[in-house]
Write an enzyme that holds these catalytic residues in place. Structure first.
Site, short mmCIF file in Angstrom:
data_model
loop_
_atom_site.label_atom_id
_atom_site.label_comp_id
_atom_site.label_asym_id
_atom_site.label_seq_id
_atom_site.Cartn_x
_atom_site.Cartn_y
_atom_site.Cartn_z
N LYS A 134 0.86 -1.18 0.00
CA LYS A 134 0.00 0.00 0.00
C LYS A 134 0.89 1.22 0.00
CE LYS A 134 -4.50 0.76 0.35
NZ LYS A 134 -5.50 -0.22 -0.07
N1 GLU Z 1 -7.18 0.15 -3.35
C1 GLU Z 1 -7.92 -1.03 -3.65
C2 GLU Z 1 -7.96 -1.98 -2.47
O1 GLU Z 1 -7.81 -1.58 -1.34
C3 GLU Z 1 -7.44 -1.69 -4.94
C4 GLU Z 1 -6.02 -2.13 -4.94
C5 GLU Z 1 -5.53 -2.58 -6.31
O2 GLU Z 1 -6.30 -2.59 -7.25
O3 GLU Z 1 -4.35 -2.92 -6.40
O4 GLU Z 1 -8.21 -3.15 -2.60
#
Ligand code: GLU
Length: 425
Positions: free
Chosen positions: A117
């Site tokens: 993240k």
């Molecule tokens: N931000 C989204 C999540 O928390 C998508 C992450 C992604 O597509 O890599 O799952």
């Protein structure tokens, strides 16, 4: 590793931070699975955490230095994957917790990815387009050496969108050459996938439909309250109302609306496009973001920020089930109260996994230089969500665990196996 008294003490300490709560769930699950203690040690912390300063010249010519992070939690199952969040509260521990969740989310969905993240502590609503563009480019330059189509692939999250991904792709490409697969959630014009924008919401609505089927109820009899009308919440509303659910309350940052007889979502969409908020919609009563959580409904869907259902308000929730569309919307003490009250919680790692699942489809399309139709994307998403939902519920029935515990058990088993097979421990 058994959950000893010493571990239990560490758990109480750890639960005080967002990442501590995820670690606590992981340790609890490791206890059920009798997982190797060294695997647990490895997963307690991140593989790599970057904290970088991001100097940005603002429109008023003043220099502002933002804090940026990228946390790579575990990559045993594949390249690191996870969104980038622009939010005033996106501090290191928050980003670390969300990276951990991505490891388990990708494993639960059986995607060939690890978890990561990113975050920048900023308030994107108060920044201009040019400021956001400069900030995104600075961030991409600073973490660029960690990224790669087979290393780490960012995506949108809270406060970021397809435009942010376009800037990231461009900034990365200027340094390393044209690489569309470096980010997912891009605009369709730049190699994004059809259906990525609606994927998270569509996945949430699919889980609601499957859960209603399991309960033996009909969507038309189910009253739904949704906190959040951003990219996730608004698509939950659209798809859930298409599926026949009765949406009785919706809110966004500026306020909410409530009508026990049901809300016409197409009309709310039209209202929103003019007013910039659901608040003030004439065919409903006003309601606050706190009140919506306690509204009399069947399914409560927190689809905005994390930690909204806590030890303080979990006792007042009147829903029959909580569907976690946001990441980590229920705190450990909130979760314990809901469990005591017999209110099932469908966990974030399943419910909102439609986003990363279509990110996976986008990544495969980029690698193959081939585009799928919207129908194919939606079909593949639907089939994967239904399969994982059923696997999870079978596990719940087999082990007598709660859905969150079963989700961790399935995911952790897979991550643990990959760690052992690679010889990390
Ligand atoms: N931000 C989204 C999540 O928390 C998508 C992450 C992604 O597509 O890599 O799952």
């Amino acid at each position: 590793m058994a959950t000893s008294t010493a571990t239990a003490k560490a758990l109480t300490d750890e639960k005080r931070s967002p990442s501590g709560a995820i670690v606590a769930s992981m340790i609890e699950s490791a206890g059920r699975l009798k997982l190797d203690g060294e695997v647990v040690e490895l997963l307690r912390t991140s593989w790599r955490e970057i904290h970088t300063q991001l100097p940005v010249r603002m429109d008023n010519k003043k220099l502002r230095i933002f804090e940026g992070y990228r946390v790579q939690h575990n990559g045993a199952r594949g390249p690191y994957k996870g969104g980038v969040r622009f939010h005033p509260r996106a501090d290191l521990d928050e980003v670390r917790a969300l990276a951990m969740l991505m490891t388990y989310k990708c494993a639960l969905m059986d995607l060939p990815f690890g978890g990561a993240k990113g975050g920048v502590m900023c308030d994107p609503v108060r920044m201009s387009e040019t400021e956001l563009n400069r900030l995104t480019r600075a961030y991409t330059q600073h973490i660029g050496m960690l990224l790669g189509v087979n290393r780490d692939i960012p995506a949108p999250d809270m406060g970021t969108n397809a435009q942010t991904m376009a800037w990231m792709m461009d900034a990365y490409g200027q340094r390393y050459g044209y690489t569309p697969g470096i980010v997912t959630g891009k605009p369709v014009d730049l190699g994004g996938s059809f259906g990525r924008d609606q994927a998270t919401g569509r996945g949430v609505a699919t889980c609601m439909r499957e859960y209603a089927r399991l309960e033996g109820t009909n969507p038309a009899e189910i009253r739904v309250a949704i906190q959040g009308y951003g990219n996730v919440g608004s698509w939950v509303c659209r798809v859930a109302s298409e599926l026949g659910f009765r949406i009785i309350a919706v809110s966004d940052v500026k306020g909410g609306i409530h009508n026990p007889a049901g809300i016409d979502i197409a009309a709310v969409d039209r209202w929103f496009s003019v007013a910039g908020s659901v608040a003030g919609f004439p065919e409903a009563e006003p309601i606050t973001n706190e009140q919506i959580l306690e509204v009399d409904c069947d399914y409560l869907v927190p689809a905005a920020v994390e930690e909204v259902i806590t030890g303080e308000n979990a006792g007042a929730i009147r829903a029959r089930a909580v569907i976690e569309a946001a990441n980590h919307p229920v705190t450990p003490s909130g979760d314990a109260i809901l469990a005591e009250r017999g209110i099932p919680v469908l966990p974030d790692v399943l419910v909102n996994a439609g986003g990363v699942t279509v990110s996976y489809f986008e990544w495969t399309q980029n690698i193959q230089q081939f585009r799928w139709s919207l129908e194919r994307v939606n079909q593949e998403l639907e089939s994967r969500m239904v399969t994982v939902f059923n696997d999870l519920m079978s596990r719940v029935a087999r082990d007598g665990t709660r859905p969150r515990q079963a989700a961790f058990d399935i995911a952790l088993e897979r991550v643990g196996r990959a760690i052992m097979l690679r010889g990390f421990v």
